[in-house]
Write a protein that holds these residues in place. Structure first.
Motif, PDB file in Angstrom:
ATOM      1  N   ALA A  40      -3.986  -0.955   2.081  1.00  0.00           N
ATOM      2  CA  ALA A  40      -3.818  -2.359   2.455  1.00  0.00           C
ATOM      3  C   ALA A  40      -2.398  -2.626   2.973  1.00  0.00           C
ATOM      4  CB  ALA A  40      -4.116  -3.255   1.255  1.00  0.00           C
ATOM      5  N   LEU A  41      -1.395  -2.063   2.315  1.00  0.00           N
ATOM      6  CA  LEU A  41      -0.024  -2.302   2.746  1.00  0.00           C
ATOM      7  C   LEU A  41       0.306  -1.584   4.049  1.00  0.00           C
ATOM      8  CD1 LEU A  41       1.807  -2.385  -0.679  1.00  0.00           C
ATOM      9  CD2 LEU A  41       1.255  -4.287   0.831  1.00  0.00           C
ATOM     10  N   ARG A  42      -0.301  -0.436   4.284  1.00  0.00           N
ATOM     11  CA  ARG A  42      -0.143   0.205   5.598  1.00  0.00           C
ATOM     12  C   ARG A  42      -0.797  -0.677   6.660  1.00  0.00           C
ATOM     13  NH1 ARG A  42       1.687   5.603   5.093  1.00  0.00           N
ATOM     14  NH2 ARG A  42       1.636   6.262   2.922  1.00  0.00           N
ATOM     15  N   GLY A  43      -1.846  -1.399   6.267  1.00  0.00           N
ATOM     16  CA  GLY A  43      -2.484  -2.357   7.174  1.00  0.00           C
ATOM     17  C   GLY A  43      -1.549  -3.501   7.542  1.00  0.00           C
ATOM     18  N   VAL A  44      -0.663  -3.892   6.643  1.00  0.00           N
ATOM     19  CA  VAL A  44       0.335  -4.917   6.947  1.00  0.00           C
ATOM     20  C   VAL A  44       1.226  -4.425   8.090  1.00  0.00           C
ATOM     21  CG1 VAL A  44       2.377  -6.123   6.063  1.00  0.00           C
ATOM     22  CG2 VAL A  44       0.328  -5.940   4.638  1.00  0.00           C
ATOM     23  N   VAL A  45       1.653  -3.179   8.004  1.00  0.00           N
ATOM     24  CA  VAL A  45       2.491  -2.591   9.057  1.00  0.00           C
ATOM     25  C   VAL A  45       1.713  -2.557  10.371  1.00  0.00           C
ATOM     26  CG1 VAL A  45       3.744  -0.529   9.794  1.00  0.00           C
ATOM     27  CG2 VAL A  45       3.787  -1.222   7.387  1.00  0.00           C
ATOM     28  N   ARG A  46       0.463  -2.103  10.312  1.00  0.00           N
ATOM     29  CA  ARG A  46      -0.377  -2.028  11.518  1.00  0.00           C
ATOM     30  C   ARG A  46      -0.512  -3.411  12.162  1.00  0.00           C
ATOM     31  NH1 ARG A  46      -4.411   0.320   9.446  1.00  0.00           N
ATOM     32  NH2 ARG A  46      -5.404  -1.576   8.714  1.00  0.00           N
ATOM     33  N   GLU A  47      -0.790  -4.439  11.361  1.00  0.00           N
ATOM     34  CA  GLU A  47      -0.974  -5.784  11.911  1.00  0.00           C
ATOM     35  C   GLU A  47       0.328  -6.342  12.480  1.00  0.00           C
ATOM     36  OE1 GLU A  47      -3.897  -7.269  12.528  1.00  0.00           O
ATOM     37  OE2 GLU A  47      -4.719  -5.374  11.783  1.00  0.00           O
ATOM     38  N   GLY A  57      10.307  -5.496   3.081  1.00  0.00           N
ATOM     39  CA  GLY A  57      10.194  -4.064   3.232  1.00  0.00           C
ATOM     40  C   GLY A  57       9.153  -3.474   2.306  1.00  0.00           C
ATOM     41  N   LEU A  58       8.660  -2.313   2.686  1.00  0.00           N
ATOM     42  CA  LEU A  58       7.685  -1.579   1.884  1.00  0.00           C
ATOM     43  C   LEU A  58       8.085  -0.113   1.844  1.00  0.00           C
ATOM     44  CD1 LEU A  58       4.446  -3.037   3.518  1.00  0.00           C
ATOM     45  CD2 LEU A  58       5.344  -3.627   1.268  1.00  0.00           C
ATOM     46  N   ALA A  74      -0.377   7.412   8.212  1.00  0.00           N
ATOM     47  CA  ALA A  74      -0.332   8.232   6.998  1.00  0.00           C
ATOM     48  C   ALA A  74       1.002   8.954   6.845  1.00  0.00           C
ATOM     49  CB  ALA A  74      -1.468   9.252   7.007  1.00  0.00           C
ATOM     50  N   ALA A  75       1.747   9.145   7.937  1.00  0.00           N
ATOM     51  CA  ALA A  75       3.039   9.835   7.883  1.00  0.00           C
ATOM     52  C   ALA A  75       4.177   8.905   7.475  1.00  0.00           C
ATOM     53  CB  ALA A  75       3.358  10.467   9.237  1.00  0.00           C
ATOM     54  N   MET A  76       3.916   7.597   7.467  1.00  0.00           N
ATOM     55  CA  MET A  76       4.982   6.635   7.176  1.00  0.00           C
ATOM     56  C   MET A  76       5.378   6.648   5.704  1.00  0.00           C
ATOM     57  SD  MET A  76       4.286   3.345   9.549  1.00  0.00           S
ATOM     58  CE  MET A  76       5.757   2.650   8.839  1.00  0.00           C
ATOM     59  N   THR A  77       6.674   6.517   5.469  1.00  0.00           N
ATOM     60  CA  THR A  77       7.191   6.418   4.105  1.00  0.00           C
ATOM     61  C   THR A  77       7.935   5.107   3.875  1.00  0.00           C
ATOM     62  OG1 THR A  77       9.210   7.596   4.702  1.00  0.00           O
ATOM     63  CG2 THR A  77       7.378   8.912   3.826  1.00  0.00           C
ATOM     64  N   GLY A  78       8.207   4.362   4.946  1.00  0.00           N
ATOM     65  CA  GLY A  78       8.911   3.098   4.766  1.00  0.00           C
ATOM     66  C   GLY A  78       8.778   2.186   5.970  1.00  0.00           C
ATOM     67  N   PHE A  79       8.891   0.891   5.705  1.00  0.00           N
ATOM     68  CA  PHE A  79       8.849  -0.142   6.732  1.00  0.00           C
ATOM     69  C   PHE A  79       9.748  -1.269   6.272  1.00  0.00           C
ATOM     70  CE2 PHE A  79       7.249  -4.294   8.070  1.00  0.00           C
ATOM     71  CZ  PHE A  79       7.197  -4.146   9.448  1.00  0.00           C
ATOM     72  N   ALA A  80      10.548  -1.808   7.171  1.00  0.00           N
ATOM     73  CA  ALA A  80      11.385  -2.952   6.819  1.00  0.00           C
ATOM     74  C   ALA A  80      11.582  -3.845   8.028  1.00  0.00           C
ATOM     75  CB  ALA A  80      12.742  -2.482   6.296  1.00  0.00           C
ATOM     76  N   ASP A  81      11.653  -5.140   7.761  1.00  0.00           N
ATOM     77  CA  ASP A  81      12.061  -6.135   8.749  1.00  0.00           C
ATOM     78  C   ASP A  81      13.249  -6.862   8.129  1.00  0.00           C
ATOM     79  OD1 ASP A  81      12.504  -8.268  10.435  1.00  0.00           O
ATOM     80  OD2 ASP A  81      10.381  -8.764  10.681  1.00  0.00           O
ATOM     81  N   PRO A  82      14.467  -6.377   8.388  1.00  0.00           N
ATOM     82  CA  PRO A  82      15.654  -6.944   7.742  1.00  0.00           C
ATOM     83  C   PRO A  82      15.889  -8.416   8.062  1.00  0.00           C
ATOM     84  CG  PRO A  82      16.184  -4.881   8.859  1.00  0.00           C
ATOM     85  CD  PRO A  82      14.788  -5.245   9.247  1.00  0.00           C
ATOM     86  N   SER A  83      15.342  -8.907   9.162  1.00  0.00           N
ATOM     87  CA  SER A  83      15.573 -10.300   9.536  1.00  0.00           C
ATOM     88  C   SER A  83      14.985 -11.273   8.517  1.00  0.00           C
ATOM     89  CB  SER A  83      14.998 -10.580  10.920  1.00  0.00           C
ATOM     90  OG  SER A  83      13.581 -10.536  10.890  1.00  0.00           O
ATOM     91  N   VAL A  84      13.964 -10.843   7.802  1.00  0.00           N
ATOM     92  CA  VAL A  84      13.341 -11.696   6.786  1.00  0.00           C
ATOM     93  C   VAL A  84      13.369 -11.036   5.411  1.00  0.00           C
ATOM     94  CG1 VAL A  84      11.865 -12.982   8.390  1.00  0.00           C
ATOM     95  CG2 VAL A  84      11.036 -10.832   7.415  1.00  0.00           C
ATOM     96  N   GLN A  85      14.180 -10.010   5.274  1.00  0.00           N
ATOM     97  CA  GLN A  85      14.333  -9.263   4.026  1.00  0.00           C
ATOM     98  C   GLN A  85      12.988  -8.828   3.440  1.00  0.00           C
ATOM     99  OE1 GLN A  85      16.910 -11.476   1.434  1.00  0.00           O
ATOM    100  NE2 GLN A  85      18.689 -11.052   2.699  1.00  0.00           N
TER     101      GLN A  85
END
Length: 171
Positions: free
Chosen positions: A15-22, A112-113, A99-110
């Protein structure tokens, strides 16, 4: 503790990888709006990852890319994304399975996953994100946690709080 036959950690991970996809799909359609920009971290040698050899040599395990001002050709599918970025003034096309992702962040709104590496977990014969041992051996927290983008971005919160949504529902 009872055995989790439903696989909640794997469901949450997906589900959280889906957040990145969306989020990436929205950027694909309308571009980055406001001060939004993304830091995407992934394993460089995972199956399906396609990046130039000079990047694999320079980043043999993991790389973080930034989608901000200069990127093109963002294409997002159900299982992956591809984008063209400039490295040393040379355009390079990257293809990255989620599936290869280990992190995601959008620093503008603080926001991250952090993710356990799904491919590594599957390689050990376990569903992605289901085994605490996999996380410990990889040095990753056993649960997915929001990350702060300030100092200490690579550490989970010291005392995470669980809030019941029932508190906010009208009765």
């Amino acid at each position: 503790m009872a055995k989790d036959f439903i696989g909640y950690e794997a469901l949450t991970d997906r589900a959280l990888r889906g957040v990145v996809r969306e989020a990436l799909k929205r950027v694909q359609k309308q571009g980055l709006i406001g001060s939004h920009h993304f830091y995407l971290t992934f394993k460089t040698h995972d199956p399906g990852v396609e990046i130039p050899d000079f990047l694999k040599e320079r980043y043999p395990d993991e790389i973080t890319i930034v989608l901000q001002n200069q990127f093109s050709g963002l294409n997002v599918t159900e299982d992956s994304f591809e984008v063209t970025l400039s490295f040393q003034k040379l355009p390079a096309r990257l293809f990255v399975p989620f599936a290869a992702m280990t992190g995601f962040a959008d620093p503008s709104v603080q926001f991250g996953l952090q993710f356990k590496n799904a491919t590594a977990a599957q390689g050990q014969g376990q569903p992605a994100g289901s085994a605490k041992e996999t996380a410990k051996s990889a040095g990753v927290p056993a649960t997915l946690t929001p990350v702060e983008t300030e100092k200490g971005a690579d550490r989970p919160p010291a005392n995470p709080q669980i809030v019941s949504l029932d508190k906010f529902r009208k009765k």
